[in-house]
Every structure is written in C-alpha cells, then in structure tokens.
Design a protein around this motif. Structure first.
Motif, PDB file in Angstrom:
ATOM      1  N   ARG A 164      -0.888  13.800  -4.876  1.00 28.85           N
ATOM      2  CA  ARG A 164       0.450  13.239  -4.706  1.00 28.85           C
ATOM      3  C   ARG A 164       0.666  12.842  -3.251  1.00 28.85           C
ATOM      4  O   ARG A 164       0.283  13.559  -2.324  1.00 28.85           O
ATOM      5  CB  ARG A 164       1.497  14.275  -5.134  1.00 28.85           C
ATOM      6  CG  ARG A 164       2.944  13.802  -5.075  1.00 28.85           C
ATOM      7  CD  ARG A 164       3.862  14.832  -5.737  1.00 28.85           C
ATOM      8  NE  ARG A 164       3.683  16.155  -5.148  1.00 28.85           N
ATOM      9  CZ  ARG A 164       4.341  16.607  -4.076  1.00 28.85           C
ATOM     10  NH1 ARG A 164       5.233  15.819  -3.482  1.00 28.85           N
ATOM     11  NH2 ARG A 164       4.116  17.822  -3.616  1.00 28.85           N
ATOM     12  N   HIS A 165       1.321  11.686  -3.052  1.00 30.04           N
ATOM     13  CA  HIS A 165       1.614  11.185  -1.719  1.00 30.04           C
ATOM     14  C   HIS A 165       2.917  11.797  -1.212  1.00 30.04           C
ATOM     15  O   HIS A 165       3.925  11.802  -1.924  1.00 30.04           O
ATOM     16  CB  HIS A 165       1.730   9.651  -1.756  1.00 30.04           C
ATOM     17  CG  HIS A 165       2.091   9.056  -0.429  1.00 30.04           C
ATOM     18  ND1 HIS A 165       3.314   8.461  -0.193  1.00 30.04           N
ATOM     19  CD2 HIS A 165       1.394   8.966   0.725  1.00 30.04           C
ATOM     20  CE1 HIS A 165       3.350   8.026   1.056  1.00 30.04           C
ATOM     21  NE2 HIS A 165       2.201   8.310   1.632  1.00 30.04           N
ATOM     22  N   GLY A 167       3.991  11.121   2.220  1.00 27.23           N
ATOM     23  CA  GLY A 167       4.449  10.361   3.377  1.00 27.23           C
ATOM     24  C   GLY A 167       3.900  10.883   4.687  1.00 27.23           C
ATOM     25  O   GLY A 167       2.931  11.640   4.744  1.00 27.23           O
ATOM     26  N   GLU A 295       1.043   3.769   7.659  1.00 28.80           N
ATOM     27  CA  GLU A 295       1.734   3.931   6.376  1.00 28.80           C
ATOM     28  C   GLU A 295       0.896   3.321   5.257  1.00 28.80           C
ATOM     29  O   GLU A 295       0.281   2.258   5.415  1.00 28.80           O
ATOM     30  CB  GLU A 295       3.107   3.253   6.410  1.00 28.80           C
ATOM     31  CG  GLU A 295       4.104   3.889   7.361  1.00 28.80           C
ATOM     32  CD  GLU A 295       5.464   3.219   7.295  1.00 28.80           C
ATOM     33  OE1 GLU A 295       5.619   2.286   6.471  1.00 28.80           O
ATOM     34  OE2 GLU A 295       6.360   3.620   8.061  1.00 28.80           O
ATOM     35  N   PHE A 296       0.885   4.015   4.132  1.00 25.34           N
ATOM     36  CA  PHE A 296       0.262   3.470   2.925  1.00 25.34           C
ATOM     37  C   PHE A 296       1.225   2.474   2.273  1.00 25.34           C
ATOM     38  O   PHE A 296       2.441   2.688   2.263  1.00 25.34           O
ATOM     39  CB  PHE A 296      -0.042   4.589   1.921  1.00 25.34           C
ATOM     40  CG  PHE A 296      -1.158   5.516   2.336  1.00 25.34           C
ATOM     41  CD1 PHE A 296      -2.474   5.167   2.132  1.00 25.34           C
ATOM     42  CD2 PHE A 296      -0.871   6.739   2.922  1.00 25.34           C
ATOM     43  CE1 PHE A 296      -3.502   6.025   2.509  1.00 25.34           C
ATOM     44  CE2 PHE A 296      -1.886   7.601   3.298  1.00 25.34           C
ATOM     45  CZ  PHE A 296      -3.212   7.238   3.089  1.00 25.34           C
ATOM     46  N   SER A 297       0.675   1.427   1.723  1.00 23.73           N
ATOM     47  CA  SER A 297       1.506   0.515   0.934  1.00 23.73           C
ATOM     48  C   SER A 297       1.745   1.121  -0.444  1.00 23.73           C
ATOM     49  O   SER A 297       1.039   2.049  -0.872  1.00 23.73           O
ATOM     50  CB  SER A 297       0.812  -0.845   0.789  1.00 23.73           C
ATOM     51  OG  SER A 297      -0.367  -0.715  -0.003  1.00 23.73           O
ATOM     52  N   GLU A 298       2.739   0.621  -1.151  1.00 26.22           N
ATOM     53  CA  GLU A 298       3.023   1.130  -2.490  1.00 26.22           C
ATOM     54  C   GLU A 298       1.831   0.920  -3.417  1.00 26.22           C
ATOM     55  O   GLU A 298       1.529   1.792  -4.249  1.00 26.22           O
ATOM     56  CB  GLU A 298       4.253   0.429  -3.053  1.00 26.22           C
ATOM     57  CG  GLU A 298       5.547   0.761  -2.330  1.00 26.22           C
ATOM     58  CD  GLU A 298       6.747   0.105  -2.976  1.00 26.22           C
ATOM     59  OE1 GLU A 298       6.576  -0.536  -4.039  1.00 26.22           O
ATOM     60  OE2 GLU A 298       7.859   0.232  -2.418  1.00 26.22           O
ATOM     61  N   GLU A 299       1.136  -0.197  -3.264  1.00 25.70           N
ATOM     62  CA  GLU A 299      -0.021  -0.454  -4.111  1.00 25.70           C
ATOM     63  C   GLU A 299      -1.138   0.543  -3.821  1.00 25.70           C
ATOM     64  O   GLU A 299      -1.805   1.013  -4.757  1.00 25.70           O
ATOM     65  CB  GLU A 299      -0.531  -1.883  -3.881  1.00 25.70           C
ATOM     66  CG  GLU A 299       0.408  -2.979  -4.347  1.00 25.70           C
ATOM     67  CD  GLU A 299       1.540  -3.214  -3.353  1.00 25.70           C
ATOM     68  OE1 GLU A 299       1.490  -2.620  -2.240  1.00 25.70           O
ATOM     69  OE2 GLU A 299       2.469  -3.983  -3.672  1.00 25.70           O
ATOM     70  N   GLU A 300      -1.330   0.879  -2.552  1.00 26.90           N
ATOM     71  CA  GLU A 300      -2.377   1.841  -2.195  1.00 26.90           C
ATOM     72  C   GLU A 300      -2.043   3.232  -2.720  1.00 26.90           C
ATOM     73  O   GLU A 300      -2.922   3.943  -3.236  1.00 26.90           O
ATOM     74  CB  GLU A 300      -2.563   1.869  -0.678  1.00 26.90           C
ATOM     75  CG  GLU A 300      -3.204   0.596  -0.136  1.00 26.90           C
ATOM     76  CD  GLU A 300      -3.112   0.490   1.371  1.00 26.90           C
ATOM     77  OE1 GLU A 300      -3.872  -0.305   1.956  1.00 26.90           O
ATOM     78  OE2 GLU A 300      -2.244   1.187   1.972  1.00 26.90           O
ATOM     79  N   VAL A 301      -0.780   3.622  -2.599  1.00 26.68           N
ATOM     80  CA  VAL A 301      -0.373   4.932  -3.117  1.00 26.68           C
ATOM     81  C   VAL A 301      -0.601   5.000  -4.624  1.00 26.68           C
ATOM     82  O   VAL A 301      -1.131   5.990  -5.152  1.00 26.68           O
ATOM     83  CB  VAL A 301       1.105   5.213  -2.772  1.00 26.68           C
ATOM     84  CG1 VAL A 301       1.594   6.470  -3.486  1.00 26.68           C
ATOM     85  CG2 VAL A 301       1.292   5.350  -1.258  1.00 26.68           C
ATOM     86  N   TYR A 302      -0.202   3.949  -5.327  1.00 26.40           N
ATOM     87  CA  TYR A 302      -0.385   3.925  -6.786  1.00 26.40           C
ATOM     88  C   TYR A 302      -1.869   4.023  -7.143  1.00 26.40           C
ATOM     89  O   TYR A 302      -2.262   4.794  -8.029  1.00 26.40           O
ATOM     90  CB  TYR A 302       0.208   2.639  -7.362  1.00 26.40           C
ATOM     91  CG  TYR A 302      -0.075   2.462  -8.841  1.00 26.40           C
ATOM     92  CD1 TYR A 302       0.662   3.159  -9.798  1.00 26.40           C
ATOM     93  CD2 TYR A 302      -1.094   1.615  -9.263  1.00 26.40           C
ATOM     94  CE1 TYR A 302       0.389   3.000 -11.153  1.00 26.40           C
ATOM     95  CE2 TYR A 302      -1.374   1.451 -10.615  1.00 26.40           C
ATOM     96  CZ  TYR A 302      -0.626   2.151 -11.560  1.00 26.40           C
ATOM     97  OH  TYR A 302      -0.912   2.007 -12.899  1.00 26.40           O
ATOM     98  N   GLU A 305      -3.132   7.679  -6.402  1.00 26.11           N
ATOM     99  CA  GLU A 305      -2.604   8.696  -7.306  1.00 26.11           C
ATOM    100  C   GLU A 305      -3.111   8.509  -8.737  1.00 26.11           C
ATOM    101  O   GLU A 305      -3.335   9.487  -9.455  1.00 26.11           O
ATOM    102  CB  GLU A 305      -1.073   8.667  -7.290  1.00 26.11           C
ATOM    103  CG  GLU A 305      -0.475   9.155  -5.978  1.00 26.11           C
ATOM    104  CD  GLU A 305       1.049   9.185  -5.998  1.00 26.11           C
ATOM    105  OE1 GLU A 305       1.649   9.889  -5.154  1.00 26.11           O
ATOM    106  OE2 GLU A 305       1.648   8.504  -6.868  1.00 26.11           O
TER     107      GLU A 305
END
Length: 842
Positions: A164-165, A167, A295-302, A305
């Motif tokens: 889980r990310h 931040g 910072e991770f982008s939303e696409e990278e986090v998705y 995970e």
C-alpha cells in the motif's frame, strides 16, 4: 493460473516479490539428487548457500561466484551467480551426460538489462536440468517466455501480502523497520548520516560491499539493533529482510547512459521488499532531504499496488559461443544480431569494449590461434569491480595480459599485489576501493589456468577481503550507527521500569551496555562525548531510570554501613559528592542534616531511609565530641549562674579553648570553679580549656564539621612549627607553637619549683620543656608570657674554669598586665572647654 503442456520438464514461476519463488526453487532443488540455481547477485547466492548448507551439509554444497569458489569434491548442489553457472559452459541441453537433475534461473526478467541481460538470456534459452528446470521472475517476462520457451509451464503466483502507498514521509516520521532506497553513494551516505543523528542510525547495504560486510550490516537490521536500512536498488534483487516500509529517496537513477526515471516494474521490484510472507507492507517517498520530495504518479501507484506492468518486448542477446579463430572473428560474433524478433543485440558491455580497445593496440599482434584468442577474451572478460570505466580497466587488463601471455602469473607477484591491499587503515571510500581491488585479484585467483599455487593465492585473497570487510563494517557502524540513540528511541516511550538501564561498577549508566552518562554519588551527568542533539534524550532517559537506580544505590550504601562516607567542610560526602549539609541544631551530638539537591531524585521513602541511616551513622561518628556536649548542656542550666554560663559560652565559642584574658574569669566566683572542673574545664595560667577536646579526634571532627575554621593538626603533637595561622588548640611561642595543655603542664612545673625554692630568684630545669620538643628560646618565651622574667648568669671571669652558673628566674606577674590608663590632661581655665571638665557622667 497454470499452463502445463503435456510432458514438459520446464516450469516458469512468475509473479511479484514476496511470492515465495526462491523458497520454492530451493525446496525443489533439495528434492533432487543434484541441482544448481543462478542468482543475479553474489550476495543473494551467498545467502541461499548458507540455507542449503543447513539442509544438505557443507560437503554437498558449492558456492561459485566470480570472486569466491567453495567447491567440495563431492558437491552436488551449486549456488552461483549467473555468469559463473557451470551450466553455461558444460551443460547446454537436457539429458547430456554429467548434467544436473535440477536447474533454476532467478530474476529471469533481468534478461532485459542493458549490461548483463545477454547472460540471463543465454541461461533462459539453454540452461536445462536433466529432470526439472525452473525459470523465476516477474510477470512482465511471461510473453517472451511463451515465445522463446514454448514448452515451459507457466505458473503465476500471487503475492502473500498487500502493498500500500502511504505518500511522502520525513525521516522523523518514518515507521520502524523501514528501508530507504537511494541511487548514489552520496545519497546513501547523506540519508544514513541523518538517520544516525535523529533515529539512532541505520545499516548500509550497497552492491559494492563484500558478502561479509553486507551480512553483518543486514544482521544489525535483522536483530533489531537498528530499525532502518539504507540501500541502493540492489535491495530489490531478492534480499530477504524484515522490512515493513520502503521509502524512495529518489525516483531517478543513472543507468549507465543517462539519468532517467524508474519504470513502474523497477519501482515495484524495490517497493516489494516491504512486507514479508503474511505481513503487509507500505511504500512511499522520503521528504525533507533536498528540494521537493519525489512523488509517485497515480498510474505508478496503481501499477505497483495491483502488480500490473507493461510486458517486456525484447531481451538482450549476445552470442554465447563465439568463434575464436581470430580477434576479428570473435568481435564480429559478439556484435552479431540475433535471428529472432524477440531478441535485441546486447549493448556493448565493458568486456567487449575492452576487447575492441586492446585488439587495436600492438599487444594484440601476437594473439594468434583459437587457444590464444580464447585466453585473450577471458582476460578481457575480467569484471570491472572498481567501476573505473573501459579506458582505465583496459589498462589493468593490458598489464595483466603481459603476464598471462607467457603462461601463468607467478605466485610471488600475485602475493605481492595481494599484500599491497592488506591494509585496514583509511575511511569508508578507501576501504571500498581496496575491497574492489582485492575482488579483482580474487577473481584472477579463481581461474584454473592463470595463477600458480592457485588455491593458496585464492585463500590469501579471501582472507584479505575478510579483514577489509571487517574494517569496513566497523567504519560503517562507527559513522552511521549511534547504538545508544537507537536503543533510547525504542524505549523512551515505554514504562520507566522496563527501560534497559543498568549501573556499571565504575559508575557508568548504561543502556544495553551503551553509556549514557555517569552517576557519581547520587549525581547524574550526561556522557560528555554526546552531541548537543543527543543530550536532551540522554538526560530524559537517565532521569526516567534515576528513581530506580538511585534507590538501589541508596540501599547498597545503607547496607555497607556508609562505607567511604566522609565528613568535610560541614557536609557529608560520598564518592567526591555532597550528600547532605550539617546544620547546627544546638546539640553537638545531634546536628540537623539538610539533604543535597541530587537526593531529590530519590523516591520519598528511599530518601527518608537514607537520611535516617546517615543521621544514625553521623551520631556514632560524633561521640568524641561528648565533652563539648556536656559543656553545651551545662551552659543551658540556669543553676550554673550567669558568670559560669558566660565562661561556658566563651569556651563553646572557642570550641573548648579560650585565652584566659578573654574568658571573663575575673568575674567568676571561686565556688563555681569546682563545678566547672567536674565538666573537664582546666583553668591554666594562660588558657582556659577542656583537655578532652585537645585530642586529635575531636579537633579533626570540629574542623570537618565546619565549627572551627582554624587549621587542624591531624595528630595534635605537643609542639609544632608556628605558621601564619595556628591550628586549633595551640599557643604561639616564637618560632614554635605549643599545645595549650602541654604549655600548662610546663608552667605548673615552673610554679611548683618557685614554691619549693621560696626565693625571689630561682633556677628552673628546662628538661621537661625540652622533652616535649620546645627549644630553650621557645621555653623562655612561654614562661615570659606567664609572668616569669629570665636573668642570664654572669660569664666566668677571664682565666676562670668550671661550668658557668645557670640563669635565674623571677616571677613578676604584673609585667603582663595592661599598663594603667594615663590621666586626662588638664584643661586650661581660660579654655572654651573648661566648663565641660566639671560635668559628671550620671
């Protein structure tokens, strides 16, 4: 999901980190009669080697890396780096004689790596076990495995735990058991320095570390000695650590060509170190270093995970069995393009770059024939452990080839090169440089046809690397770990009773053997070597533990019957520090004790017990002052009369001694003298004193109690040398001082002689005075002070013989009285003040 073509002996186990792939491969290998696993890092190969040795025993397990070779004669299980796998050169198809029953390739997706990918591709295509082959890697390689190895059964394994990310987090808010990943040595050092300052330190893991150093650093983290580990991206290659959170200090790296952002699959490989087996993990970035936090982008986090990444489209390939007819043929084969669309020609690696540079130089003119060309290529394939680049590395290889061309490297020459590196002095970078250099020589010594006395030289190289590794571990720990702070960070928030603080025999206050300060007496002082940032924390830890530690210390002191407690300067002291001030209560035998400030850290009950024990001990020590107590009690008795009480008060003020002219004795009725004599008071010719208080014990006590500020003589000798300030109980007689009771004894003897002679002039014998140590001159001064006048004898007439006549004495007490006051001068009658002369004072 499993795809299993009938009769297949090849299995591809694919999935994210923490899916148990390596564990499965170890189990499968140990279930076969023989086997080998190729790993991307020698650190990982060493880790698995230790695990398999625990299962199969040392005699059956081999470890083969470029720099280290542990190969028992009967070894059946081989743990190797991919480049050192024996399968690449000896067994290239299943069913060959002498092949191993099981073969596995770990981290197969590294076939897409620019520098080493062609080695992994060769193993993926050709290395096979006689009975079973396993390809372990990320799911991104699945399409290429299906295409290149269609007979393989594909097994996808889910991750045991979730990722889980959370931040960006500052260092101060990083959760314990975190790994911080950086992509340069400078950044690793900077983060580790800050962790040492604020969180007690961190273990440091980099690819350039020797296995011994890496294992000891990891052991610090695994044992909980430190709660943080700072590593390069090498941590993503299967190193099994109990990490709950991975923080990225940066999301960009230099890949050998350019500075670029990590792709999501690389991010996931590293972030996947968080969480082991059923324990969930988290990942994020590190804030507060320099500049804005990555910072991770939303696409990278998705993608991270959900473990969804773009599949690999190409694997790097290079001819693994080139022709060695000529150098030109060899270079052409190494630069040849693959014949399959899934494969791409490998980027020029450093071994090929060195080969091409040296092939263009004069030293390559003599490289003729397949045997010599192969040997030249093997020399050019020496890894660049020092990471100095093709040009510098080519010079090292050229020097090496000059010796190898004629045969073997001499044992003396290799031993001298190894000895040059056998020095443990220097800082971290210096030691890392020496380790890189010794790794080159360890690699050279592993070659079967390069070095004479190969086994001996290899053992020497390993021994030097071990010593350098120990020294490097020490430097890393010294620089990046403050064990004391790390322990306190974990325990300061806990119950003070559980704080692991102990008191050493030498007075050092320890937290798990780490000094945080000292306790001297009952005073706590922070360790003088602590930094300004650490002092508050050390003080807080010490104060939390002080009630318990000091209570134990007080009980120990009480049980020892106040051993080493002393009286000095009006206070009780222990170990050089004050315990309590001694206040006058009016009773010399029962003074009042005022506890020192340091005793305020004692719990109330413990402080009360200690003060009661101190009072009892002090009362016993004050017994020599019993005569003074009798005088004090009599001075309070109204029946003694005002004159006797006045004299007693003068004696108390003089602590048992008062000069006769200051005693007020002229006002004392004679009938009171027997009362005072029963109290031990002596009325001397010069002094009034209590003889019992002139002994060493009471005089020393009075001085130590601060009652008598005059100097004190430890043994109270009858006669001492006179100084500017006389000790208590002495009277000056010229250059000497005599104790007042001894002086009185001498004066009484003189008066007795005077009475017996009954003459105006008489002779006194100086024998008694001289026996006490008085000189004749001092004796005469003492007698003169008491009213005796000395008359020297006349000298013998010239020519007369015989002993001279002794001097005589005459007692004239009036000579010591004060001269009468002169009458006032008469005022003239005509003076303006004449009228005042007749005034009478009422």
């Amino acid at each position: 999901m499993t795809s299993n073509p009938e009769g297949s002996r090849i299995k591809a186990v694919l999935g994210p980190t923490n899916t148990g792939k390596t564990h499965l491969a170890i189990e499968r290998m140990c279930a076969h009669s023989s086997g080998a696993i190729g790993f991307p890092l020698r650190l990982l190969a060493r880790e698995v080697y230790d695990r398999v040795v625990a299962i199969k025993g040392e005699a059956q397990v081999a470890l083969i890396t470029g720099e280290e070779r542990i190969e028992p004669p009967g070894a059946r299980y081989f743990l190797c780096t991919v480049e050192a796998m024996p399968l690449r050169s000896t067994v290239r198809a299943s069913g060959d004689d002498g092949s191993l029953a099981f073969v596995a390739l770990d981290e197969a997706q590294l076939a897409a790596d620019r520098e080493r990918g062609h080695v992994f591709t060769d193993c993926l295509l050709h290395a096979r076990g006689r009975e079973e082959t396993m390809l372990l890697g990320a799911a991104t390689i699945e399409p290429l495995v299906r295409s290149l190895v269609p007979e393989a059964a594909i097994e996808s394994r889910p991750r045991f735990s979730t990722l889980r990310h959370i931040g960006a987090r500052k260092l101060s808010r990083l959760p314990p058991r975190s790994a911080i990943v950086a992509f340069s040595v400078e950044q690793v050092y900077a983060v580790a320095e800050m962790l040492r300052r604020y969180r007690g330190g961190a273990a440091v893991v980099m690819g350039a570390l020797s296995p011994e150093t890496r294992n000891r650093q990891v052991a610090m983290f695994q044992s909980g000695e430190v709660d943080y580990i700072v590593a390069t991206d090498a941590i993503g290659m299967g190193l099994n650590l109990d990490v709950t959170h991975v923080a990225f200090a940066s999301l960009t790296k230099f890949d050998g060509v350019r500075q670029r952002r990590l792709i999501p699959a690389e991010m996931a490989q590293i972030a996947g170190r968080a969480g082991r087996h059923q324990t969930d993990g988290t990942f994020g970035t590190l804030a507060g270093i320099k500049g804005p936090a990555p910072e991770f982008s939303e696409e990278e986090v998705y993608a991270i995970e959900e473990h969804r990444f773009a599949p690999l489209t190409k694997l790097f390939w290079r001819e693994a069995q080139p022709r060695f007819d000529t150098l030109a043929t060899l270079i052409a084969d190494l630069e040849a393009s693959p014949d399959r669309p899934e494969l791409a020609p490998a980027v020029e690696a450093i071994d090929l770059a060195v080969l091409k540079r040296l092939a263009a130089e004069d030293l390559a003119d003599g490289v003729k024939g397949p045997g010599m060309v192969r040997r030249f290529w093997e020399a050019c394939s020496l890894p660049d452990f020092r990471q100095l680049g093709p040009d510098v590395h080519a010079r090292f290889v050229a020097r090496l080839w000059q010796d190898l061309r004629g045969g073997y490297l001499g044992a003396d020459y290799v031993a001298a090169r190894i000895a040059e590196l056998d020095r443990v002095q220097g800082d971290i970078d210096t030691l890392q440089g020496r380790i890189a250099a010794i790794r080159s020589w360890a690699y050279i010594c592993q070659r079967p046809d390069w070095v004479l006395a190969r086994d001996e030289m290899a053992a020497r190289a390993r021994a030097v690397e071990a010593r350098l590794s120990d020294a490097l571990h020490g430097r890393l720990t010294e620089r990046f770990v403050n064990r004391r702070t790390a322990i306190l960070m974990k325990t300061l928030g806990t119950d003070p009773a559980l704080l692991p603080v102990s008191l050493a025999q030498d007075g050092n206050l320890l937290v798990e053997d780490e000094p945080i300060g000292r306790i001297d007496g009952f005073r706590f002082s922070v360790d003088h070597s602590a930094s300004h940032d650490d002092r508050k924390m050390l003080l807080a830890a010490g104060e939390k533990a002080l009630p318990r530690i000091l209570s134990e210390r007080a009980e120990t002191l009480i049980a020892s019957d106040m051993a080493d407690v002393s009286i000095a300067g009006g206070a009780l002291h222990w170990e050089g520090h004050q315990l309590a001030r001694i206040e006058d209560s009016g009773d010399p035998l029962d003074p009042r004790l005022d506890p020192a400030r340091e005793l305020g850290f004692l719990p109330e009950a413990a402080r009360a017990r200690l003060m009661a024990a101190l009072s009892q001990w002090l009362a016993a020590k004050l017994s020599p002052l019993a005569p003074l107590a009798k005088l004090a009690e009599a001075a309070k008795n109204p029946a003694a009369g005002s004159q006797a009480r006045a004299l007693l008060l003068n004696l108390l003020a003089g602590h048992g001694v008062v000069a006769r002219e200051n005693a007020g004795i002229e006002h004392l009725p004679k009938e009171m003298r027997p009362f005072l004599r029963r109290l031990g008071v002596t009325f001397g010719a010069l002094d009034v004193f209590a003889g019992a208080l002139l002994k060493p014990a009471p005089r020393t006590l009075l001085h130590a109690l601060g009652r008598d500020r005059r100097p004190v003589h430890d043994t109270m000798q009858p006669v001492i040398e006179a100084g500017r300030r006389l000790p208590a109980g002495y009277r000056s007689v010229g250059r000497q001082a005599v104790r007042v009771d001894v002086g009185e004894k001498i004066l009484r003897a003189a008066h007795q002689t005077r009475a017996e002679k009954a003459k105006r002039r008489f002779v006194l014998d100086p024998a008694l005075a001289i026996s006490t140590g008085l000189t004749p001159e001092s004796w005469r001064k003492l007698l003169a002070a008491a009213g005796f006048r000395y008359q020297p004898a006349r000298q013998l007439a010239e020519g007369a013989f015989g002993p001279p006549a002794p001097g005589t004495w005459q007692w004239q007490p009036g000579r010591n009285r004060k001269p009468p006051t002169k009458p006032a001068a008469k005022v003239p009658a005509n003076s303006a003040f004449a009228a005042l002369a007749d005034l009478k004072v009422p």
